[in-house]
Design a protein around this motif. Structure first.
Motif, PDB file in Angstrom:
ATOM      1  N   SER A 135       0.825  -1.208   0.000  1.00 44.42           N
ATOM      2  CA  SER A 135       0.000   0.000   0.000  1.00 44.42           C
ATOM      3  C   SER A 135       0.864   1.265   0.000  1.00 44.42           C
ATOM      4  N   GLU A 140      -1.586   3.985  -1.803  1.00 41.95           N
ATOM      5  CA  GLU A 140      -3.024   3.796  -1.707  1.00 41.95           C
ATOM      6  C   GLU A 140      -3.643   4.550  -0.538  1.00 41.95           C
ATOM      7  N   GLY A 141      -2.867   4.830   0.497  1.00 43.24           N
ATOM      8  CA  GLY A 141      -3.352   5.635   1.607  1.00 43.24           C
ATOM      9  C   GLY A 141      -3.959   4.876   2.777  1.00 43.24           C
ATOM     10  N   ASN A 142      -4.018   3.558   2.721  1.00 40.26           N
ATOM     11  CA  ASN A 142      -4.603   2.817   3.844  1.00 40.26           C
ATOM     12  C   ASN A 142      -3.545   2.057   4.649  1.00 40.26           C
ATOM     13  N   GLU A 143      -2.269   2.443   4.504  1.00 37.86           N
ATOM     14  CA  GLU A 143      -1.197   1.714   5.168  1.00 37.86           C
ATOM     15  C   GLU A 143      -1.251   1.825   6.689  1.00 37.86           C
ATOM     16  N   ARG A 144      -1.701   2.970   7.214  1.00 38.95           N
ATOM     17  CA  ARG A 144      -1.786   3.137   8.671  1.00 38.95           C
ATOM     18  C   ARG A 144      -2.741   2.103   9.265  1.00 38.95           C
ATOM     19  N   GLN A 145      -3.902   1.930   8.642  1.00 35.40           N
ATOM     20  CA  GLN A 145      -4.874   0.958   9.131  1.00 35.40           C
ATOM     21  C   GLN A 145      -4.331  -0.470   9.010  1.00 35.40           C
ATOM     22  N   LEU A 146      -3.616  -0.735   7.934  1.00 38.84           N
ATOM     23  CA  LEU A 146      -3.046  -2.070   7.745  1.00 38.84           C
ATOM     24  C   LEU A 146      -1.975  -2.379   8.791  1.00 38.84           C
ATOM     25  N   HIS A 149      -3.781  -2.918  12.069  1.00 37.78           N
ATOM     26  CA  HIS A 149      -4.466  -4.209  12.053  1.00 37.78           C
ATOM     27  C   HIS A 149      -3.460  -5.353  12.198  1.00 37.78           C
TER      28      HIS A 149
END
Length: 178
Positions: A135, A140-146, A149
């Protein structure tokens, strides 16, 4: 355990996809299988840690200290899980002339299912860590959530692996006869 009960067979097959030679704690191979499971968990956690190390270094260089910090926390959880696995109880020496009782089929089924679930959890965490790194590369911008998680899943895996000690504790001592 002479034969594998039908209910446990899917779990044994699932672990066999990851661990070639996994036999589900058949008699004579219990210590070897226990070591194989522990080594696979440590190996997979090492992969998670490597992904997080790359994220940490790249994000630190780019000045994204928030994400670098999150990756560092995940790496610390990985280190803690590896330490837990390396220091955890192992069991199931042969009961002959020892203080241990032989495990029942039910106890072995619980242990096999537990091993399957732990390996499944750590595999999901590896996939999440890989997705987080991808990401970042693809912006893609969703790396923090990944990353968060992944950390959560490693923490859960650590707690779940700790429950394995309770299963092995049930195998540890013969009941004293009066």
């Amino acid at each position: 355990m002479i034969g594998l009960p039908v209910e446990v067979l899917p779990y044994v097959r699932g672990v066999q996809l990851v661990l070639v030679g996994y036999s589900g704690y058949t008699k004579g191979s219990r210590i070897k299988v226990d070591k194989m499971v522990r080594n696979e968990i440590v190996r997979a956690v090492g992969r998670i840690r490597n992904h997080m190390q790359i994220i940490l270094e790249n994000q630190y260089r780019e000045g994204n200290l928030d994400l670098a910090q999150k990756a560092k926390i995940c790496m610390e959880e990985c280190d803690n899980l590896v330490e837990d696995v390396n220091k955890s109880v192992s069991g199931m020496q042969h009961a002959f002339l020892s203080g241990q009782k032989s495990p029942t089929r039910g106890e072995l089924k619980r242990l096999i299912k537990h091993d399957h679930d732990v390996i499944d959890m750590v595999t999901k965490a590896v996939n999440l860590a890989n997705s987080a790194e991808q990401s970042i590369a693809l912006q893609e911008g969703n790396e923090r959530q990944l990353v968060l998680h992944t950390t959560q899943l490693v923490t859960s895996c650590r707690g779940f692996f700790g429950a394995r000690a309770n299963i092995l504790a049930g195998l540890s001592q013969k009941k004293k006869r009066k």
